[in-house]
Motif scaffolding. Structure first.
Motif, PDB file in Angstrom:
ATOM      1  N   SER A  75       0.831  -1.200   0.000  1.00  0.00           N
ATOM      2  CA  SER A  75       0.000   0.000   0.000  1.00  0.00           C
ATOM      3  C   SER A  75       0.868   1.255   0.000  1.00  0.00           C
ATOM      4  CB  SER A  75      -0.912  -0.013   1.232  1.00  0.00           C
ATOM      5  OG  SER A  75      -1.718   1.142   1.298  1.00  0.00           O
ATOM      6  N   GLU A 127       2.209   2.174  -3.365  1.00  0.00           N
ATOM      7  CA  GLU A 127       1.222   2.865  -4.210  1.00  0.00           C
ATOM      8  C   GLU A 127       1.192   4.360  -3.895  1.00  0.00           C
ATOM      9  OE1 GLU A 127      -1.786  -0.944  -4.862  1.00  0.00           O
ATOM     10  OE2 GLU A 127      -2.312   0.587  -3.401  1.00  0.00           O
ATOM     11  N   ARG A 134      -2.631   2.354  -8.155  1.00  0.00           N
ATOM     12  CA  ARG A 134      -2.800   0.921  -7.919  1.00  0.00           C
ATOM     13  C   ARG A 134      -1.801   0.129  -8.749  1.00  0.00           C
ATOM     14  NH1 ARG A 134      -5.435   1.220  -3.180  1.00  0.00           N
ATOM     15  NH2 ARG A 134      -6.828   3.011  -3.312  1.00  0.00           N
ATOM     16  N   ASN A 184       0.291  -3.217  -9.900  1.00  0.00           N
ATOM     17  CA  ASN A 184       0.037  -4.662 -10.028  1.00  0.00           C
ATOM     18  C   ASN A 184      -1.413  -5.009  -9.738  1.00  0.00           C
ATOM     19  OD1 ASN A 184       2.353  -5.759 -10.980  1.00  0.00           O
ATOM     20  ND2 ASN A 184       3.021  -6.659  -9.062  1.00  0.00           N
ATOM     21  N   SER A 185      -2.316  -4.118 -10.057  1.00  0.00           N
ATOM     22  CA  SER A 185      -3.718  -4.305  -9.703  1.00  0.00           C
ATOM     23  C   SER A 185      -4.424  -5.233 -10.679  1.00  0.00           C
ATOM     24  CB  SER A 185      -4.422  -2.942  -9.685  1.00  0.00           C
ATOM     25  OG  SER A 185      -5.807  -3.111  -9.538  1.00  0.00           O
ATOM     26  N   ASN A 186      -5.339  -6.037 -10.143  1.00  0.00           N
ATOM     27  CA  ASN A 186      -6.201  -6.842 -11.010  1.00  0.00           C
ATOM     28  C   ASN A 186      -7.465  -6.073 -11.384  1.00  0.00           C
ATOM     29  OD1 ASN A 186      -7.651  -6.861  -8.623  1.00  0.00           O
ATOM     30  ND2 ASN A 186      -7.513  -9.076  -8.298  1.00  0.00           N
ATOM     31  N   GLY A 187      -7.569  -4.831 -10.879  1.00  0.00           N
ATOM     32  CA  GLY A 187      -8.727  -4.006 -11.188  1.00  0.00           C
ATOM     33  C   GLY A 187      -9.971  -4.387 -10.418  1.00  0.00           C
ATOM     34  N   SER A 244      -9.600  -5.906  -6.739  1.00  0.00           N
ATOM     35  CA  SER A 244      -9.336  -5.802  -5.304  1.00  0.00           C
ATOM     36  C   SER A 244      -8.298  -4.731  -5.025  1.00  0.00           C
ATOM     37  CB  SER A 244      -8.825  -7.142  -4.751  1.00  0.00           C
ATOM     38  OG  SER A 244      -9.744  -8.185  -5.044  1.00  0.00           O
ATOM     39  N   ALA A 245      -8.476  -4.002  -3.915  1.00  0.00           N
ATOM     40  CA  ALA A 245      -7.533  -2.938  -3.561  1.00  0.00           C
ATOM     41  C   ALA A 245      -7.419  -2.820  -2.051  1.00  0.00           C
ATOM     42  CB  ALA A 245      -7.976  -1.599  -4.159  1.00  0.00           C
ATOM     43  N   LEU A 267     -12.941   3.883  -5.544  1.00  0.00           N
ATOM     44  CA  LEU A 267     -12.554   2.569  -6.057  1.00  0.00           C
ATOM     45  C   LEU A 267     -13.749   1.834  -6.647  1.00  0.00           C
ATOM     46  CD1 LEU A 267     -10.134   1.491  -3.191  1.00  0.00           C
ATOM     47  CD2 LEU A 267      -9.505   1.707  -5.605  1.00  0.00           C
ATOM     48  N   TYR A 292     -13.682  -1.376  -9.036  1.00  0.00           N
ATOM     49  CA  TYR A 292     -13.225  -2.308  -8.003  1.00  0.00           C
ATOM     50  C   TYR A 292     -14.427  -2.832  -7.215  1.00  0.00           C
ATOM     51  CZ  TYR A 292      -8.390  -0.917  -8.821  1.00  0.00           C
ATOM     52  OH  TYR A 292      -7.161  -0.692  -9.391  1.00  0.00           O
ATOM     53  N   GLU A 348     -11.702 -12.885  -9.513  1.00  0.00           N
ATOM     54  CA  GLU A 348     -10.552 -11.990  -9.415  1.00  0.00           C
ATOM     55  C   GLU A 348      -9.658 -12.025 -10.642  1.00  0.00           C
ATOM     56  OE1 GLU A 348      -8.444 -12.579  -5.753  1.00  0.00           O
ATOM     57  OE2 GLU A 348     -10.287 -12.753  -4.586  1.00  0.00           O
TER      58      GLU A 348
END
Length: 477
Positions: free
Chosen positions: A45, A48, A169, A171-174, A176-177, A216, A221, A425
């Motif tokens: 976190s 980011e 964000r 390495n985000s999977n779009g 989860s955050a 988000l 998200y 996910e």
């Protein structure tokens, strides 16, 4: 505070994070930034936040450190092994710096805070050393290095929460955050360096947390994890808002409810809870909202009251068991995970057996398990002799791991034959023909793709079989 996706962990939870390519929000300065993160979710976190600060100054991020003008490694100090991995990684950066003499290499986070300026002397490769509360100063520190100087800022703060910075964000999977709700820690567990590396506890304004959750959700998200070293001690003091109205104190149970109310489709998780602070109010809030996941990470560390006392955990065996009983009573379907330390100072064989009996009592879904590693500067290092032989620590750790494997399998087998609401996910790591996602209890499910659904949507999955760490199933209507 850890991302529990596996049944057992016997070493430091150290992951490598690569920044994604993106266009700077301001005028580009032509320089590329690479950030690599190790340790807990809080470090990821923080990375980011760092990316947001420097992108605002014109940096672009890159996935390859060899292409970067500025390379940062965000570090963990929780165990010696984690620090050794960081030192090894810094040596790997050396050849890239030799080919690009203008490259800046910096160390961020807990290890930077622990070693401070000493780091510049020990690691000749390092140009910048920055503690967790000094990230706003990074543009100035980079300028100092550009002028031919080394740069250090490890000042800890009693106010800094970075509440006004919108994290980039990485390495985000779009889907989860993470949302950081507080910083620092006031608990002085004798084995832990966190109070010394992250400073005193302070809670972020609840409205800024809710707004981040809304932003988000509006960006697509569908899951947020509220982060803190001890989320249950979150407490934001009363304040006067812009209209002159007094905004009352907000505790963690109230904050949890506020975030859950953002939208029923926003799934809410949190980490980490402390056994001395988790309240029935929090448990009843979890039970009341379907979109608050029924999962709690509740570190026990030891099952023996004397060891807990010298660890300065401020609860005993009976208190912990009562909290587990409350969870089971108020949220019968709740998953529980934990941390266990074997071979802490003066631990006897009988006391180790009490840890095993605690595990039998709870039957944890997941666990992070470690042999005790003395950390310089901690209360344990100052007060107690690290007197349990390494071979005894390792043997006890093996017993803990073997027992947890049995319990983890027991828990996951109970999910077979049941229907689980799963947030998709992404694709399975093993096959692009399968989706993956977690259930309420944080267990990973893998199931065949279905063209009717896409990543970021909820589906009902029937568990049909399992491995020791994964539930395998199929989507049902």
């Amino acid at each position: 505070m850890l991302d529990l996706l596996h049944t057992t962990k016997t070493h430091d939870e150290t992951r490598q994070g690569e920044a994604l390519d993106m266009v700077p929000t301001g005028a580009s300065n032509g320089r590329k930034l690479y950030i690599e993160s190790y340790g807990c979710q809080m470090n990821f976190s923080d990375s980011e936040i760092v990316a947001s600060i420097l992108i605002d100054k014109g940096f672009e991020t890159t996935k390859e450190y060899k292409d970067a003008d500025v390379v940062f490694i965000n570090t963990c100090s929780i165990r010696e092994n984690a620090e050794q991995r960081v030192r090894k990684r810094l040596k790997e950066f050396e050849s890239a710096k030799a080919k690009n003499p203008g490259m800046i290499v910096g160390v961020l986070g807990c290890m930077a805070e622990r070693l401070k300026a000493k780091f510049l002397e020990e690691e000749k490769l390092v140009d910048v050393v920055v503690g967790p509360d000094a990230y706003r100063d990074l543009p100035n520190l980079i300028e100092k290095v550009d002028d031919g100087n080394k740069a250090v800022n490890v000042l800890l703060s009693r106010e800094e929460t970075y509440a006004d910075i919108s994290p980039v964000r990485l390495n985000s999977n779009g889907v989860s955050a993470f949302i950081s709700i507080m910083r620092g820690c006031d608990n002085m567990c004798s084995f832990c360096v966190v109070p010394f590396t992250r400073g005193r506890e302070r809670s972020r304004d609840p409205q800024s947390i809710v707004q981040e959750a809304k932003d988000l959700f509006n960006a697509g998200y569908r899951e947020v994890t509220l982060l803190g070293q001890n989320v249950d001690s979150y407490k934001h003091a009363p304040k006067v808002d812009e209209s002159g109205e007094i905004v009352p104190t907000v505790n963690f149970a109230q904050l949890l409810e506020m975030v859950a109310q953002v939208d029923p489709l926003l799934r809410v998780r949190f980490s980490t809870s402390h056994p001395k602070d988790i309240t029935d109010e929090v448990l009843h809030t979890m039970a009341r909202y379907e979109n608050i996941c029924k999962y709690i990470h509740l570190p026990v560390q030891s099952g023996n009251s004397r060891i807990l006392d010298i660890m300065n955990r401020t609860y005993d065996r009976e208190w912990y068991m009562e909290r587990v009983d409350a969870i089971r009573r108020i949220i019968p379907t709740c998953g529980i995970s934990t941390d266990v330390i074997t071979g802490f100072c003066t631990e006897t064989e009988e006391e180790h057996q009490e840890t095993l009996s605690m595990m039998e009592y709870v039957k944890y879904d997941f666990a992070y398990m470690f042999a005790y590693s003395e950390r310089p500067g901690t209360l344990a290092a100052k007060r107690f002799e690290d007197d349990v032989p390494e071979e005894v620590k390792k043997r006890r750790l093996t017993e803990v791991v073997d027992l947890q494997r049995a319990h983890g399998l027991y828990r996951i087998e109970n999910f077979v034959g049941k229907v689980h609401r799963v947030l998709i996910e992404g694709l399975s790591k093993r096959s692009d023909q399968d989706f993956c996602g977690r259930n309420d209890q944080n267990t990973m499910l893998v199931f065949p793709k279905d063209d009717r659904f896409k990543v970021g949507e909820y589906v009902n999955v029937l568990g049909e079989s399992c491995t020791s760490a994964t539930l395998i199933g199929r989507i049902i209507d």
